[in-house]
Motif scaffolding. Structure first.
Motif, short mmCIF file in Angstrom:
data_model
loop_
_atom_site.label_atom_id
_atom_site.label_comp_id
_atom_site.label_asym_id
_atom_site.label_seq_id
_atom_site.Cartn_x
_atom_site.Cartn_y
_atom_site.Cartn_z
N SER A 153 0.77 2.94 -4.99
CA SER A 153 0.22 4.19 -5.50
C SER A 153 1.29 5.03 -6.17
CB SER A 153 -0.43 4.98 -4.35
OG SER A 153 -1.55 4.32 -3.87
N CYS A 179 -4.99 -11.01 -6.70
CA CYS A 179 -4.47 -9.64 -6.63
C CYS A 179 -3.04 -9.56 -7.14
CB CYS A 179 -4.56 -9.14 -5.20
SG CYS A 179 -4.03 -7.43 -5.00
N ALA A 214 -9.37 7.00 -3.86
CA ALA A 214 -9.77 7.15 -5.26
C ALA A 214 -10.12 8.60 -5.58
CB ALA A 214 -10.97 6.24 -5.55
N GLY A 258 -6.73 -2.91 -12.97
CA GLY A 258 -6.55 -2.28 -11.67
C GLY A 258 -7.78 -2.45 -10.79
N MET A 277 -7.97 -7.40 -3.32
CA MET A 277 -6.96 -7.09 -2.32
C MET A 277 -7.26 -7.86 -1.03
SD MET A 277 -4.16 -5.28 -2.18
CE MET A 277 -4.31 -3.99 -3.42
N GLY A 288 -7.83 -4.29 -7.18
CA GLY A 288 -8.42 -3.72 -5.97
C GLY A 288 -9.52 -4.60 -5.39
N MET A 294 -8.51 1.21 -9.13
CA MET A 294 -8.00 0.23 -8.17
C MET A 294 -8.63 0.46 -6.79
SD MET A 294 -4.04 -0.62 -7.09
CE MET A 294 -3.63 -1.13 -8.76
N SER A 295 -8.69 1.71 -6.38
CA SER A 295 -9.25 2.02 -5.06
C SER A 295 -10.74 1.72 -5.00
CB SER A 295 -8.99 3.48 -4.73
OG SER A 295 -7.62 3.74 -4.62
N PHE A 319 0.84 -1.21 0.00
CA PHE A 319 0.00 0.00 0.00
C PHE A 319 0.86 1.26 0.00
CE2 PHE A 319 -3.06 -3.05 1.86
CZ PHE A 319 -4.11 -2.86 0.99
N THR A 325 -13.45 0.66 3.28
CA THR A 325 -14.07 1.10 2.04
C THR A 325 -14.11 2.62 1.96
OG1 THR A 325 -15.42 -0.86 1.67
CG2 THR A 325 -16.28 1.20 0.80
N LEU A 335 -10.67 3.82 1.15
CA LEU A 335 -10.26 3.54 -0.23
C LEU A 335 -11.02 4.42 -1.22
CD1 LEU A 335 -10.02 -0.29 0.23
CD2 LEU A 335 -8.12 1.24 -0.30
N GLN A 379 -11.15 -1.94 -4.42
CA GLN A 379 -10.92 -2.25 -3.01
C GLN A 379 -12.11 -1.81 -2.16
OE1 GLN A 379 -6.70 -0.40 -3.20
NE2 GLN A 379 -6.71 -1.66 -1.36
#
Length: 401
Positions: free
Chosen positions: A31, A86, A340, A107, A114, A111, A55-56, A27, A333, A336, A59
């Protein structure tokens, strides 16, 4: 500090912290590694922001779902399968040429798969320490995870510049696999069984403390993601200065977590910690020199780990044990989705208004998080002198009459 030393001597605590930090180390790398990699491929921070956002979002969707699955299927099967998918997705993104849309799709899958390491370890903690030790353990964990953000950006930047961006991404995948396998082999993971929740998915969000933690976590991580993009844009992808500045940002969080970890958690605790973050980010907008950014972000960082410790503490004290994994999944969440949003808004802001605009975006997110925490303080449980362990699950017991 003596209480932290005593915590680390508690059987299982040190290895749990070490294994989950290793598994989550990517992590701190991915990024920045993907930001540099995709910007070099397409000459656009906006394109990089879109891929990181995809990706975020993956996740964010997976957070409560995979956390809840651990109550049905067990921690080990869920973490193993998600880790394999992942890692494969991350490797494909690094080595297979594809357009931005393709990178966004893969991506998103990365995510979505993950491994839910953080909800798992947050659920295990109350079973390895007593209730008096739990709040300091959350603070220690929030501080220790800053190692990810101290070393991760530095390693990602160094490898991307000195070797290649592909090598940096593959190294992150290696940490993901190695750390996840280590975590899965720990005896504590096998001993703790998450009870199956009797509630419908999402009902736990009706708990004010869970919703507050999710929303403020969104703002806090959005601010951090915007800072990351802004700092990289300030120094350019050819300089290691961005990694050092972001590392100093994380050192501030480590210092704050250790210094404030034992501070009482009252209704104003979250707002006060978010105010520290917002103030430091506002200062960072004044000058974009290496030393000024390092100073301002060091100050901002002092509030980050303590804020996370408060988020974890108020969630733990507000839900039943069977709901803890899902609750932490929702909090994850929110974080994440914040990552994003922060990455996407900062990326487009940089393309249109320059690097300093991303720092303004970060300060805005942090200030909004502070305001929300202050307005919702009556919904934050007062944990001063209280047990922060999850509420025990109870069920009817049949008796013979």
């Amino acid at each position: 500090m003596s209480s932290y030393a005593a915590l680390l001597k508690t059987p299982g605590v040190a290895r749990l912290i070490a294994a989950q930090l290793t598994a989550r180390f990517p992590f701190g790398m991915l990024s920045l590694a993907f930001l540099i990699h995709i910007e070099r491929l397409f000459d656009s921070y906006g394109a990089a922001g879109l891929v990181l956002a995809a990706m975020s979002i993956g996740q964010a969707i997976a957070g409560p779902l995979t956390s809840r699955l651990m109550g049905r299927l067990g921690m080990r099967p869920v973490i193993l399968v998600t880790m394999i998918v992942c890692a494969a997705s991350i490797i494909v993104m690094a080595v297979v040429p594809m357009p931005v849309v393709g990178l966004m799709l893969v991506g998103f899958l990365a995510g979505l798969s993950m491994p839910p390491i953080q909800p798992a370890v947050r659920t295990i903690y109350p079973k390895v320490v007593n209730s008096r030790q739990l709040s300091p353990l959350f603070a220690l964990d929030a501080s220790a995870q800053e190692i990810i953000w101290v070393l991760g950006p530095v390693i990602a930047t160094f490898v991307a510049i000195q070797v290649s961006t592909v090598a940096g991404i593959l190294l992150a995948a290696a940490f993901l696999v190695g750390g996840s396998v280590w975590f899965l082999l720990l005896p504590e993971v096998g001993r703790v069984r998450i009870p199956r929740s009797r509630r419908k998915l999402g009902v736990v969000l009706k708990k004010p403390a869970v919703l507050l933690s999710t929303v403020v976590g969104f703002m806090l991580v959005a601010a951090c993601a915007a800072v990351e993009a802004g700092v990289v844009a300030v120094f350019g992808h050819g300089s290691a200065d961005s990694g050092w500045v972001l590392g100093i940002f994380a050192i501030g969080s480590l210092i704050g977590g250790l210094a404030l970890g034992h501070a009482p958690i009252g209704p104003w605790a979250l707002a006060a910690r978010m105010l520290i973050v917002a103030a430091g980010l506002v200062l960072a907008t004044f000058w974009l020199t290496f030393w000024w950014l390092a100073f301002a972000l060091l100050l901002a960082g002092i509030g980050i780990a303590p804020a996370f410790a408060v988020l974890f503490g108020i969630v733990s004290a507000s839900v039943k044990f069977s709901d803890t994994a899902e609750a932490y999944g929702w909090v994850g969440t929110g974080q994440l989705m914040g990552a994003a949003m922060g990455s996407a808004v900062a990326g487009f802001s940089i393309d249109h208004s320059g690097a300093v605009s991303a720092i303004f975006v970060a300060a805005g997110f942090a200030a909004l998080g502070c305001i929300i925490a202050a307005l919702a303080r009556r919904h934050a449980p007062d944990l001063r002198g209280r047990d922060v362990s999850p509420i025990p699950d109870t069920e009817p017991i049949g008796v013979v009459s």
